[in-house]
Design a protein around this motif. Structure first.
Motif, short mmCIF file in Angstrom:
data_model
loop_
_atom_site.label_atom_id
_atom_site.label_comp_id
_atom_site.label_asym_id
_atom_site.label_seq_id
_atom_site.Cartn_x
_atom_site.Cartn_y
_atom_site.Cartn_z
N VAL A 1 -6.25 5.47 -0.70
CA VAL A 1 -5.14 4.64 -0.22
C VAL A 1 -4.76 5.02 1.21
O VAL A 1 -4.45 4.15 2.04
CB VAL A 1 -3.93 4.76 -1.16
CG1 VAL A 1 -2.73 4.02 -0.60
CG2 VAL A 1 -4.28 4.21 -2.54
N ALA B 1 0.83 -1.20 0.00
CA ALA B 1 0.00 0.00 0.00
C ALA B 1 0.87 1.26 0.00
O ALA B 1 0.53 2.25 -0.67
CB ALA B 1 -0.92 -0.01 1.22
N LYS C 1 0.94 4.19 -2.81
CA LYS C 1 0.77 5.58 -2.41
C LYS C 1 1.89 6.45 -2.96
O LYS C 1 1.66 7.57 -3.44
CB LYS C 1 0.71 5.67 -0.89
CG LYS C 1 0.47 7.08 -0.37
CD LYS C 1 0.40 7.08 1.15
CE LYS C 1 0.26 8.50 1.67
NZ LYS C 1 0.23 8.52 3.16
N HIS D 1 -7.12 3.43 3.48
CA HIS D 1 -6.81 2.00 3.61
C HIS D 1 -5.64 1.79 4.57
O HIS D 1 -5.67 0.87 5.40
CB HIS D 1 -6.47 1.43 2.24
CG HIS D 1 -6.05 -0.01 2.26
ND1 HIS D 1 -6.90 -1.04 2.61
CD2 HIS D 1 -4.84 -0.58 2.00
CE1 HIS D 1 -6.24 -2.19 2.56
NE2 HIS D 1 -5.00 -1.94 2.19
#
Length: 213
Positions: free
Chosen positions: A160, A89, A93, A163
């Motif tokens: 993102v 992730a 990003k 998340h």
């Protein structure tokens, strides 16, 4: 540490919110309002003036976001190493941030070119008409696509980021750490099996070589 992390997250979130909101408002508000001006030769100058006033604020917002993002990356690096999924992730990003920076920079360059073109007759800020010079029309067409790319990319960054925030919940941290531990264990077992196979092959080769002598 908690106060420092709060400050970093605030810089990150406020900067990103201004970056996203400003780009979306500019595409809808500034460009849309300028297109409604009755004199077609004043549409570009008015929009350019609005974007020029926003540029320093936008630059400060992007700078605050980047400073917060780098600070969070440093403080969260131990969790990236220990929790499965955080690294992926974070990589996504970073890629989105670089893309948004590139598109924002190029959009501003196109906007500056249009501002320097004087007061040509246009249908809208990003739409030429029959009297628009070819060079101006070409920059307008490029800007027409990019003006929506910036809010799309920064909006994806917000998703993102949300998340990544979910991954900080205790249950997610525990599952991620267990997943990383299982992955490391499986990797170690696979390496051990490969090492044993290599050792067995080497032993057979040595025996064959000795038999040949």
């Amino acid at each position: 540490m908690a106060d420092s992390h709060t400050a970093l997250r605030s810089m990150h979130d406020l900067g990103l919110a201004a970056w996203f909101g400003g780009s979306l408002m500019g595409a809808f508000g500034v460009n849309g309002a300028a297109a409604r001006i009755g004199d077609p030769t004043q549409r570009l100058p008015v929009a350019s003036a609005g974007w020029s006033r926003w540029t320093p604020v936008n630059a400060a917002a992007i700078g605050a976001h980047l400073a917060g993002a780098v600070g969070e990356l440093v403080t969260e690096s131990p969790r990236m190493a220990a929790q499965a999924g955080v690294g992926r992730a974070s990589t996504l990003k970073t890629a989105l941030t670089i893309s948004a920076l590139a598109v924002t920079g190029y959009s501003r360059l196109l906007g500056m070119r249009l501002a320097k073109s004087g007061a040509p007759s246009v249908q809208g800020v990003t739409e030429p008409n029959q009297q628009t010079p070819a060079s101006v029309a070409a920059n307008q067409r490029k800007l027409r696509m990019l003006q929506w790319a910036v809010p799309a990319l920064t909006g994806a960054l917000i998703v993102v980021t949300a998340h990544l925030g979910e991954q900080q919940k205790p249950g997610q941290v525990l599952r991620g750490m267990l997943g990383r531990a299982n992955g490391l264990m499986n990797g170690s077992m696979a390496m051990g099996r490969n090492a044993r196979r290599i050792a067995a092959v080497q032993a057979v080769r040595r025996q064959m070589a000795m038999s040949g002598h």
